[in-house]
Design a protein around this motif. Sequence first.
Motif, mmCIF file in Angstrom:
data_model
loop_
_atom_site.group_PDB
_atom_site.id
_atom_site.type_symbol
_atom_site.label_atom_id
_atom_site.label_comp_id
_atom_site.label_asym_id
_atom_site.label_seq_id
_atom_site.Cartn_x
_atom_site.Cartn_y
_atom_site.Cartn_z
ATOM 1 N N UNK A 148 44.323 98.270 73.310
ATOM 2 C CA UNK A 148 43.032 98.960 73.340
ATOM 3 C C UNK A 148 42.766 99.673 72.018
ATOM 4 N N UNK A 149 43.790 100.306 71.463
ATOM 5 C CA UNK A 149 43.634 101.007 70.189
ATOM 6 C C UNK A 149 43.323 100.037 69.050
ATOM 7 N N UNK A 207 40.604 101.884 81.320
ATOM 8 C CA UNK A 207 40.868 101.928 79.885
ATOM 9 C C UNK A 207 39.992 100.921 79.141
ATOM 10 N N UNK A 208 39.901 99.697 79.645
ATOM 11 C CA UNK A 208 39.054 98.681 79.014
ATOM 12 C C UNK A 208 37.597 99.134 78.977
ATOM 13 N N UNK A 209 37.144 99.761 80.051
ATOM 14 C CA UNK A 209 35.767 100.249 80.093
ATOM 15 C C UNK A 209 35.550 101.383 79.099
ATOM 16 N N UNK A 210 36.573 102.200 78.906
ATOM 17 C CA UNK A 210 36.492 103.268 77.912
ATOM 18 C C UNK A 210 36.298 102.686 76.514
ATOM 19 N N UNK A 211 37.051 101.655 76.199
ATOM 20 C CA UNK A 211 36.937 101.001 74.897
ATOM 21 C C UNK A 211 35.548 100.400 74.719
ATOM 22 N N UNK A 212 35.081 99.680 75.720
ATOM 23 C CA UNK A 212 33.762 99.052 75.621
ATOM 24 C C UNK A 212 32.648 100.093 75.525
ATOM 25 N N UNK A 213 32.820 101.205 76.190
ATOM 26 C CA UNK A 213 31.828 102.282 76.101
ATOM 27 C C UNK A 213 31.782 102.845 74.685
ATOM 28 N N UNK A 268 60.218 105.821 74.874
ATOM 29 C CA UNK A 268 59.169 104.813 74.757
ATOM 30 C C UNK A 268 59.521 103.809 73.667
ATOM 31 N N UNK A 269 58.889 102.656 73.776
ATOM 32 C CA UNK A 269 59.047 101.633 72.757
ATOM 33 C C UNK A 269 58.475 102.142 71.433
ATOM 34 N N UNK A 270 59.169 101.883 70.339
ATOM 35 C CA UNK A 270 58.683 102.302 69.019
ATOM 36 C C UNK A 270 57.565 101.361 68.592
ATOM 37 N N UNK A 271 56.333 101.768 68.862
ATOM 38 C CA UNK A 271 55.165 100.949 68.563
ATOM 39 C C UNK A 271 54.433 101.540 67.363
ATOM 40 N N UNK A 272 54.080 100.685 66.411
ATOM 41 C CA UNK A 272 53.315 101.136 65.252
ATOM 42 C C UNK A 272 51.847 101.263 65.641
ATOM 43 N N UNK A 273 51.302 102.455 65.520
ATOM 44 C CA UNK A 273 49.918 102.693 65.877
ATOM 45 C C UNK A 273 48.980 102.128 64.800
ATOM 46 N N UNK A 274 47.808 101.652 65.196
ATOM 47 C CA UNK A 274 46.818 101.196 64.225
ATOM 48 C C UNK A 274 46.412 102.343 63.295
ATOM 49 N N UNK A 275 45.875 102.016 62.114
ATOM 50 C CA UNK A 275 45.514 103.056 61.141
ATOM 51 C C UNK A 275 44.494 104.072 61.654
ATOM 52 N N UNK A 276 43.689 103.678 62.633
ATOM 53 C CA UNK A 276 42.628 104.575 63.109
ATOM 54 C C UNK A 276 43.153 105.703 63.983
#
Length: 436
Positions: A78-79, A40-46, A103-111
């Motif tokens: 990562x998001x 996942x980290x490599x996906x973000x960096x890519x 799942x935990x109620x997580x607020x997603x980033x605007x993107x």
Amino acid sequence: MLPFRFIHAADLHLDSPFAGMSGLTDRVRKHLQQSTFIALDRLVQLAIAEKVDFVVISGDIYDSANTSLRAQLRFTEALKVLDKEHISVFIIHGNHDPLDSPRLAVTMPPCVHVFGPESESVSGFRRCDGQEVAVITGMSYPTSKVKENISLQYSRRNHDSDLFHIGLLHANVDGNQDHETYAPCTKKDLIRSAYHYWALGHVHSRRILQESPHIVYPGNIQGRHIRETGPKGCYVVDVEETGNVNMQFHELDSVRWSVIEVPINPFQDTEELRLYIEERLTSIASSYDSGLSMVRIRLTGRGKIHRKLEDGFILDDMITELRRREDNRAGVAGFAGVVWVERFSLESGAEIQMERLLQEDSFMGEMLRLAAVQLDGDTGRDSVIHHALKPLMEQAEIRHLLSEVAPEEQKQWLRRAMELTAMLLLDDQQAGGASV
């Protein structure tokens, strides 16, 4: 049409438990458990390095409906990194992580845009100028069991526009036998939709089913067991002004699975076999020197050393020593170029004329023919394997362990039983003949 670039990934299976593996040291087990997060980290960096405009993820972000808190938090982190880089992310959920999962109620980033249980279309924009370049359509699994053809619910918006149409779909296209038949559809269904690119998920092997329009499985980003061999990663997709699509696969995995076959025929003793195996493992380390290789060694063919291998002690000693050495290497220099033997699969046989025995009009011939028929069939309720395992299935713990054993491995048990029985009967015949 304006040119743009995006990443197509699927089947992250974050925090996969890597269950059912024995003989792992704490160091190796920890690295395996971290491998999906490393990918996942490599996906973000890519995504940052390739300056993509957006990322699409086609289902199964998490490994199971009972999503771990760690997986949710790592994915959210990562998001947030992508959001800071103004890289949009479009997500659908699949059979492993449906919308009804706790799942935990997580607020997603605007993107981030997560598609709901009904088909919907949203716009994708270029980062450099904010121009609309794509229409992205998707829908998530409301529950884990989606058996209908949901691709028929996808419709193309702005049919005559210059925008590029992308469909995110978690499905089994054309009945892939290696995966469960969720959201079954055909290539013809997808082609008729007039989309330019179908970003598929669910099948873990990388496959381009069709070009123009593109119908693509990127595979999962990290192999999780011996049936998921080879490089794992994602596609960076460039769409040109003409609408032409150029795709480049990028590896993301830190653990790579492989199966090698070693015929025992040429070897006069087990020491020769050991030296040859070490040569093969050194070659694997050279070909994949950036991560950990998990290797299953299939011993095949017929030879005189098979009887020594059959008792298991030699192979046990060999695998213990190979693992000890590689674990020490990992402790000193990390996992780059380390090769871990997942297990030996003893599929070899003694120096007996099996084909002749199969033709014999004898008890042994009849028994071997019955076993051969079972090996060519399935492991269903009418099989010898099913009836042999039935008493064990009454124990809950054993039943759970057996449920994780692949049909091919069950057939391997039968194959070994067939070989061992033939050897014992032949030895008994020879002993009887010698006493006469």
